[in-house]
Each structure stands twice: as C-alpha cells, then as structure tokens.
Design a protein around this motif. Structure first.
Motif, mmCIF file in Angstrom:
data_model
loop_
_atom_site.group_PDB
_atom_site.id
_atom_site.type_symbol
_atom_site.label_atom_id
_atom_site.label_comp_id
_atom_site.label_asym_id
_atom_site.label_seq_id
_atom_site.Cartn_x
_atom_site.Cartn_y
_atom_site.Cartn_z
ATOM 1 N N UNK A 1 -14.462 2.434 2.436
ATOM 2 C CA UNK A 1 -14.356 1.136 1.757
ATOM 3 C C UNK A 1 -12.955 0.945 1.187
ATOM 4 N N UNK A 2 -12.438 1.952 0.491
ATOM 5 C CA UNK A 2 -11.178 1.793 -0.233
ATOM 6 C C UNK A 2 -9.951 2.177 0.585
ATOM 7 N N UNK A 3 -10.154 2.634 1.818
ATOM 8 C CA UNK A 3 -9.012 2.949 2.671
ATOM 9 C C UNK A 3 -8.712 1.865 3.684
ATOM 10 N N UNK A 4 -9.414 0.730 3.602
ATOM 11 C CA UNK A 4 -9.161 -0.342 4.558
ATOM 12 C C UNK A 4 -8.787 -1.638 3.844
ATOM 13 N N UNK A 5 -7.944 -2.371 4.520
ATOM 14 C CA UNK A 5 -7.584 -3.732 4.120
ATOM 15 C C UNK A 5 -6.874 -3.838 2.772
ATOM 16 N N UNK A 6 -6.263 -2.780 2.284
ATOM 17 C CA UNK A 6 -5.565 -2.868 1.003
ATOM 18 C C UNK A 6 -4.097 -2.520 1.221
ATOM 19 N N UNK A 7 -3.190 -3.491 1.192
ATOM 20 C CA UNK A 7 -1.770 -3.221 1.408
ATOM 21 C C UNK A 7 -1.158 -2.446 0.250
ATOM 22 N N UNK A 8 -0.105 -1.726 0.527
ATOM 23 C CA UNK A 8 0.521 -0.882 -0.482
ATOM 24 C C UNK A 8 1.231 -1.683 -1.568
ATOM 25 N N UNK A 9 1.634 -2.914 -1.273
ATOM 26 C CA UNK A 9 2.447 -3.628 -2.264
ATOM 27 C C UNK A 9 1.626 -4.559 -3.155
ATOM 28 N N UNK A 10 0.383 -4.200 -3.427
ATOM 29 C CA UNK A 10 -0.449 -4.970 -4.355
ATOM 30 C C UNK A 10 0.068 -4.792 -5.782
ATOM 31 N N UNK A 11 0.246 -5.895 -6.495
ATOM 32 C CA UNK A 11 0.685 -5.868 -7.896
ATOM 33 C C UNK A 11 -0.490 -5.959 -8.859
ATOM 34 N N UNK A 12 -1.512 -6.727 -8.469
ATOM 35 C CA UNK A 12 -2.721 -6.914 -9.281
ATOM 36 C C UNK A 12 -3.918 -6.604 -8.393
ATOM 37 N N UNK A 13 -4.845 -5.804 -8.910
ATOM 38 C CA UNK A 13 -6.033 -5.442 -8.138
ATOM 39 C C UNK A 13 -7.270 -5.764 -8.973
ATOM 40 N N UNK A 14 -8.253 -6.386 -8.327
ATOM 41 C CA UNK A 14 -9.497 -6.779 -8.998
ATOM 42 C C UNK A 14 -10.661 -6.202 -8.203
ATOM 43 N N UNK A 15 -11.453 -5.357 -8.814
ATOM 44 C CA UNK A 15 -12.689 -4.879 -8.187
ATOM 45 C C UNK A 15 -13.803 -4.958 -9.219
ATOM 46 N N UNK A 16 -15.040 -5.074 -8.737
ATOM 47 C CA UNK A 16 -16.123 -5.126 -9.716
ATOM 48 C C UNK A 16 -16.317 -3.775 -10.389
ATOM 49 N N UNK A 17 -16.215 -2.703 -9.629
ATOM 50 C CA UNK A 17 -16.414 -1.373 -10.199
ATOM 51 C C UNK A 17 -15.136 -0.838 -10.830
#
Length: 405
Positions: free
Chosen positions: A155-171
């Motif tokens: 789940x957490x190894x896909x579709x997440x680019x390295x240059x994210x500045x803000x991350x929002x997850x429910x958990x």
C-alpha cells in the motif's frame, strides 16, 4: 535560484463524524483546510452532503480531503460486500456517493493520489507545495479502506512520489500520535518507514482519536546499518487547551524554532525523483487539471522504481554517493531532516459513540509553515531557504514543544 519563502496557514481537522462548525467547533482562519477522513459515521449520501456542504462554504482558498474507514460508501468494493450490514433498511448507492464527493468545485478529494497546489489569491501567500492523500488504515473489524499487515508495504510503496511536501492519510504512523484508549500504539509501522524515506514537512492524520496532538520528528540520516532510524521527537503542549486560544503549532522562522525541512524546493531534484541515477519509468505520469485551476492531480502517479540495490539498504542513513545508504531517499534530499506529524481528530471519544461522548470535541489544529512563493511581488517580506538550514533554537515564543531523544 533560491526561492523565497512565506508563511502559510494550514487548518487541520479529522474524524468529524457528521459534526461541523459553528455548533461543534470553530474553524480558525487559514489558507488551506485539511480534512484527514471520517467525515461521517456510516457514509450515507445525506451524511456526506452535510459535511461536504460546510467544507464547501468554509473560507479557505484550498480544501484537501481524504476519506476514512467510516466513510464506507466511498470504498466501492467494501460496500458491495458489507454494505447490507450497515444499511439494510436504506441501501446507499456507492457510485452516487463517490460522484457527490467529486462534484464540489472548491474541494480537492485525494484517493491515494498526489496533487500540486498553487495558492493564487492576490491577498494570500501565493505559495506552492506537493500533497499526497490516502484513505487507507490498518484493518480493525468490518470498516472501509482497511488493509492487513502483510499488505501494508505494498500500500505505502506505490503511487507516492519522493517530493511530497504535505502528506495526508487517515491512519497515523506507528508510535506517533497513535496511542489508543488501550494505551498501546495503533498506527502503521510500514507508513512510519515510508515517512523516513519521504520526510515531508507536514503529515496530517486522524483515526485514533486519543492520539490527537502534534509531534516533531527529527530523522536520523547519518547512522549506518540501522534502518528507518529517528534522532528525536518533540512533543507539543496545546496552547489552546482549556482556554479560548487557538491550538497552534508555529513552525516558521519567526517562531524561533523553524522546521528543519527545505522540502522539494530546497533539494536538487527533478519532479518525483532524486539526483540518484535511476531507470526511467515505463511511462510518464498522466495529469488531470482540477476544476478550480489550483491543482494538478496525478491520475496514475508512481514513485520512481528502486534501483538494483539491496533491500537491506533501503531506509539506511549514510553519505551519498556511498552505495551503503538509501541513495534514492537521501541523494539531493539531505535538507529534509524533520517532519511535523499532526493527529487532528475532532471527535474526542472513540467508536462506539454514546449520547454523552457525542458532545465532546477537540479544536482544529493550526500549523504554520514557510513555503516557497511561486510568484514574487515587490512588496512581500519573504524568507530565504538558507534561514531554515540554521541550527534550531528555542525562544520564549516557542515553548510548546519538549524534545526527547
């Protein structure tokens, strides 16, 4: 060219469960509103519309929303299998509910996807950042968007680019803002490991109501032979507890203790990758222009594939270009040293709710960050990225965090 930075106010909420302003809580002023999931109690069309209506009416330039495990109709596969156990008398249409969420022009709804945000109001900060949002959380009973422990890495190894500045997850991630009513950690370890690699400036979550609060995590990027190591955690004292003040975490340079994170704008990296030598992806990301012209949402985002290095090196600190460290996470990205983790749960008690607990609400949490200005103006008073690279210092104006190594 070194970008100019300007203060940007994020107002963070989560787990409102049908509650809204002004009756249950008051929304402070800000530039960006973040809702980290559980908009409803059981995801009915009427519940969703009630919550989305107040979000639509809220006076923020950008509104970022993810779903949560209680928003069951927004997980089509889950609702197809389990919806009858929740709504046997009044079945809901999952397709209609999903279309409803995406029909609000001022709301950017993120379903395990990324967006690039530019604030464009003339009287606003006119800053920009990359954001990723996801509704998933570890499975705990028959609720939506749940995953089993063996599926967490995927789940957490896909579709997440390295240059994210803000991350929002429910958990929440494990050991950070995730202490449950049983006094044990309820967050996801694989998500914490992912945060070590991404190291965004701001991470917002909810889900575990008792974990509401703010922590500053300083990542250890130097120690070798230890994976996903943290250097220290600073714990927030809520300045708005028991009074009429805002629940504020000021992490700007003017606070005296700015966040040690130069973000995507301070790193020598191209979009969605680092300066490490990597194989090309099979195809470029596909972009969809948002209705409000403020963001561009990746429909099929991907993190660059890992180069042929040992899996034992992933998550290890060191000095690039050494082959004994996580090159993709570190090369050109050593300015990303610290992350502010926020659990913004509004509902103070956990499920199942009672008539007495239903009236207990937390305040929204306001986080102020220095972000890059995408368009300069002659009258602005901006901050240089180099200001954020100075050693952290404490002042009387910033005593809301205590640090533990």
């Amino acid at each position: 060219m070194t970008p100019k930075l300007r203060k940007t106010r994020f107002v963070c909420v989560s787990d409102t469960h049908n509650a809204g302003p002004p009756d249950s809580f008051k929304l402070p002023k800000g530039d960006v509103l973040i809702h980290a999931g559980d908009l409803t109690k059981q995801g009915t069309f009427s519940e969703l519309r009630k919550t989305l209506d107040w979000i639509e009416e809220a006076d923020f330039e950008v509104k970022l929303v993810v779903a949560g495990n209680h928003d069951i109709t927004l997980d089509a596969e889950f609702y197809k299998q389990y919806g009858q156990y929740f709504h046997n008398q009044h079945p809901q249409n999952s397709t209609f509910c999903t279309k409803l969420v995406k029909s609000y022009n001022s709301i950017t709804f993120l379903d395990h996807e990324v967006a690039h945000i530019r604030l464009q109001k003339e009287d606003g900060p006119r800053t920009a950042f990359n954001v990723f949002g996801s509704p998933y959380s570890p499975a705990n009973g028959p609720w939506a968007f749940g995953y089993e422990p063996q599926d967490a890495a995927e789940i957490w190894n896909r579709k997440i680019p390295l240059n994210v500045d803000v991350m929002i997850t429910h958990t929440p991630p494990r050991y950070h803002c995730d202490e449950s009513r049983d006094r044990g950690p309820a967050g996801c370890e694989r998500l914490r490991e992912k945060l070590w690699r991404l190291r965004p400036s701001l991470f917002v979550c909810g889900h575990v109501h008792e974990g509401r609060g703010v922590e500053r995590v300083l990542w250890d990027l130097d120690t070798r032979n230890v994976q996903y190591k943290e250097k220290s955690t600073s714990y927030w004292t809520d300045p708005g507890a028991g009074n009429k003040k805002q629940s504020l975490a000021d992490l700007t340079s003017k606070s005296g203790a700015p966040l040690a994170n130069t973000g995507s704008w301070g790193s020598k990296e191209t979009p969605f990758t680092s300066t490490a030598v990597l194989p090309k992806p099979p195809h470029p990301p596909l972009w969809r222009k948002a209705k409000d012209d403020r963001s561009f949402v990746v429909e099929s985002p991907m993190e660059m594939p890992l180069s042929p290095q040992s899996q034992n090196i992933i998550g290890q600190g060191g000095v690039p270009p050494s082959g004994r460290c996580d090159l993709e996470a570190l090369a050109g990205r050593l300015g990303r040293k610290e992350t502010c983790i926020v659990n913004a749960a509004i509902m103070a008690s956990s499920w199942p709710y009672t008539s007495t607990s239903n009236g207990r609400y937390n305040k929204p949490i306001v986080v102020c960050l220095d972000l890059p200005v995408w368009q300069q103006d002659a009258m602005s008073k901006d901050i240089m990225v180099s200001d954020l690279e100075k050693p952290l210092r404490s002042t009387e104006e910033n005593l809301s965090f205590t640090t533990q190594g």
